[in-house]
Design an enzyme around this catalytic site. Sequence first.
Site, PDB file in Angstrom:
ATOM      1  N   SER A 199      -2.368  14.548  -4.780  1.00 45.08           N
ATOM      2  CA  SER A 199      -1.457  14.087  -3.654  1.00 45.08           C
ATOM      3  C   SER A 199      -1.785  15.512  -2.594  1.00 45.08           C
ATOM      4  O   SER A 199       0.108  15.576  -2.478  1.00 45.08           O
ATOM      5  CB  SER A 199       0.019  13.979  -4.289  1.00 45.08           C
ATOM      6  OG  SER A 199      -0.407  12.586  -4.893  1.00 45.08           O
ATOM      7  N   LEU A 200      -2.493  16.321  -2.683  1.00 48.65           N
ATOM      8  CA  LEU A 200      -2.222  17.609  -1.862  1.00 48.65           C
ATOM      9  C   LEU A 200      -2.508  17.594  -0.695  1.00 48.65           C
ATOM     10  O   LEU A 200      -2.671  18.170  -0.057  1.00 48.65           O
ATOM     11  CB  LEU A 200      -3.186  18.390  -2.146  1.00 48.65           C
ATOM     12  CG  LEU A 200      -2.973  19.450  -3.389  1.00 48.65           C
ATOM     13  CD1 LEU A 200      -4.552  20.327  -4.030  1.00 48.65           C
ATOM     14  CD2 LEU A 200      -1.889  20.415  -3.345  1.00 48.65           C
ATOM     15  N   THR A 206      -0.063  32.511  -6.521  1.00 51.75           N
ATOM     16  CA  THR A 206      -1.338  32.410  -6.892  1.00 51.75           C
ATOM     17  C   THR A 206      -2.803  32.188  -7.717  1.00 51.75           C
ATOM     18  O   THR A 206      -3.873  31.331  -7.795  1.00 51.75           O
ATOM     19  CB  THR A 206      -2.389  33.573  -6.630  1.00 51.75           C
ATOM     20  OG1 THR A 206      -2.607  35.018  -7.056  1.00 51.75           O
ATOM     21  CG2 THR A 206      -1.708  33.739  -4.930  1.00 51.75           C
ATOM     22  N   CYS A 222      -1.916 -11.490   8.715  1.00 54.17           N
ATOM     23  CA  CYS A 222      -2.378 -12.247   7.532  1.00 54.17           C
ATOM     24  C   CYS A 222      -1.385 -12.831   6.994  1.00 54.17           C
ATOM     25  O   CYS A 222      -0.910 -13.938   7.216  1.00 54.17           O
ATOM     26  CB  CYS A 222      -3.086 -11.390   6.768  1.00 54.17           C
ATOM     27  SG  CYS A 222      -4.846 -11.681   5.795  1.00 54.17           S
ATOM     28  N   HIS A 239      -6.235  -8.805  10.720  1.00 56.33           N
ATOM     29  CA  HIS A 239      -5.479  -7.431   9.893  1.00 56.33           C
ATOM     30  C   HIS A 239      -6.134  -6.392  11.435  1.00 56.33           C
ATOM     31  O   HIS A 239      -6.606  -5.575  11.120  1.00 56.33           O
ATOM     32  CB  HIS A 239      -6.127  -6.466   8.634  1.00 56.33           C
ATOM     33  CG  HIS A 239      -5.649  -7.822   7.745  1.00 56.33           C
ATOM     34  ND1 HIS A 239      -4.344  -7.582   7.208  1.00 56.33           N
ATOM     35  CD2 HIS A 239      -6.001  -7.891   6.263  1.00 56.33           C
ATOM     36  CE1 HIS A 239      -4.372  -7.500   5.881  1.00 56.33           C
ATOM     37  NE2 HIS A 239      -5.036  -8.459   5.405  1.00 56.33           N
ATOM     38  N   GLU A 265      -4.122  -4.226  11.858  1.00 58.04           N
ATOM     39  CA  GLU A 265      -4.116  -2.976  11.814  1.00 58.04           C
ATOM     40  C   GLU A 265      -4.971  -1.486  11.568  1.00 58.04           C
ATOM     41  O   GLU A 265      -4.392  -0.078  11.280  1.00 58.04           O
ATOM     42  CB  GLU A 265      -2.604  -2.478  10.626  1.00 58.04           C
ATOM     43  CG  GLU A 265      -3.068  -2.497   8.756  1.00 58.04           C
ATOM     44  CD  GLU A 265      -3.287  -4.434   8.897  1.00 58.04           C
ATOM     45  OE1 GLU A 265      -3.263  -5.139   9.909  1.00 58.04           O
ATOM     46  OE2 GLU A 265      -3.250  -4.263   7.463  1.00 58.04           O
TER      47      GLU A 265
END
Length: 534
Positions: free
Chosen positions: A13-14, A189, A382, A509, A511
């Site tokens: 999740s970076l 680091t 949908c 869809h 989107e």
Amino acid sequence: MKYIFVTGGVVSSLGKGLAAASIGTLLEHRGLKVQIQKFDPYLNVDPGTMSPYQHGEVYVLDDGAETDLDLGHYERFTHGNFSQVNSLSSGQVFENVIKNERAGKYLGATVQFIPHVTDEIKARLQLATESNPEADVIITEIGGTVGDIEGHLFLEALRQFALDVGKENVCFIHVTLLPMVRAAGEIKTKPTQQSVAKLREIGIQPDIIICRTEHDLDDDNRRKIAMFCNVQKDHVVAFRDVENTIYECPLDLRKDKIDRLVSDVLNLKSETPDLSRWENFVHRLVHPSQKTTIAVVGKYIELNDAYKSIYESLTIAGAEHDTAIEVIKIDAEDIEQHGAEKIIGKIGGILVPGGFGERGTEGKILAAQYARENKIPYFGICLGMQIATIEFARNVCGITEANSTEFAKETPHPVISLQEEQQGITDMGASMRLGSCESSLLPGTKSYELYGQTTTIHERHRHRWEFNPAYREQLEAAGLTIASVSKDEGLVEIIEIPDHPFFIAAQFHPEFKSKPNSPHPIFSGFVKASLENK
Ligand code: GLN
């Protein structure tokens, strides 16, 4: 062809996908033609069979490929229109290897991870190259984190591939986290050093390190990372937490000139980018002059990623109208318990997104009824279109038992049903209508106007059930407009209620086809109507 490989280290999740997409944006602005793809180490053949809780939304491409939501970022951040070639999972890799083995294609060899599995991965890079002869650069994001067992074969394949095509044609970018240890008041680091060490163990030396950080990256830390990770100091790039919107990411990465660094590493001739249009778009997002509220009534509401492209499309349409969108996420089951009036209340517009299974559908039907009766703009997508059809059949046509056979197998009035040829198919992928399909628009409808008075549209699908043609006449006689049907099969694509400020529901869809500065026309119309709904 030039290749950029984006790997991730330290934690998941970076924002690796956003980094890859942003590099794509910047390179396009330098005048280069870009392809972006994702290699995912999980064993599912595609995310189509994964729960939204596991994986967020399934993003569908024109050719019907069911892919990771990062492909959505890639398409929105670039001019790209990608295909199955751009999305590879371990499941696909192993499926092919086993198929080849059974077909005797390995000519008696012992089939092994190296070279057979790694060859299969390299073949996909080759296929991406051949399928996109006009591209200057292919960016490949590798899912997961360096050090994961399941990602190892992908990294090994990349190492080999870089040798095959020549190191001068490959740029390795590693995205890591620089955590802040509060007690010491210091940015650390070490995790970055260790994750780069892991990469080098495999034989990959990153050319550029992107450091995700909440704070500024000072000179000392840049020097330290450069020294320990064996890269030049100016190749250590800061990627800060953006303040307002993900569309700031390319602008942030541009501060350390990532696009020029990449061009230099790959020896690509390109221009200094003119980002003014993008900046202007971001400015409108960050400083809108108006605001509207939109209720999204769904089932996976607590999970931001489940309706990712819908939220992004609303945001993009908002920017077009200089409008901030406040999304009110509503769990359809709450409406079942307390009623639409109490849970939704005063609102600009109501959007019912796609979904599968019965849970929450009665709440969604109440939401559609509330929108129809109170003249609140309604946008169904949908499942949201199927819901609107059921609601109309029940409450306008008086077919009180109207339902979809997805939720009520034995309903006497299946206004939403499976097409005959679909019945009995059990293979999950096979029974779905997937990907882009051409349909006609009926002149005189709201949709026809929104689409700019065109009679032919192409939209992406992902569903099994359809508007049952047996009920078409009855619903139309009661005032429902069928604004669009598919060209091949005459399947209902868009329904509208004309005597309403905005009531549009689509079987497809939309989107998946919004891009910054180019919102999907129905989203744009919906946001405008919500804004006008006082
Ligand atoms: N469950 C419905 C169908 O399969 C709707 C699917 C969706 O909303 N994507 O037809």
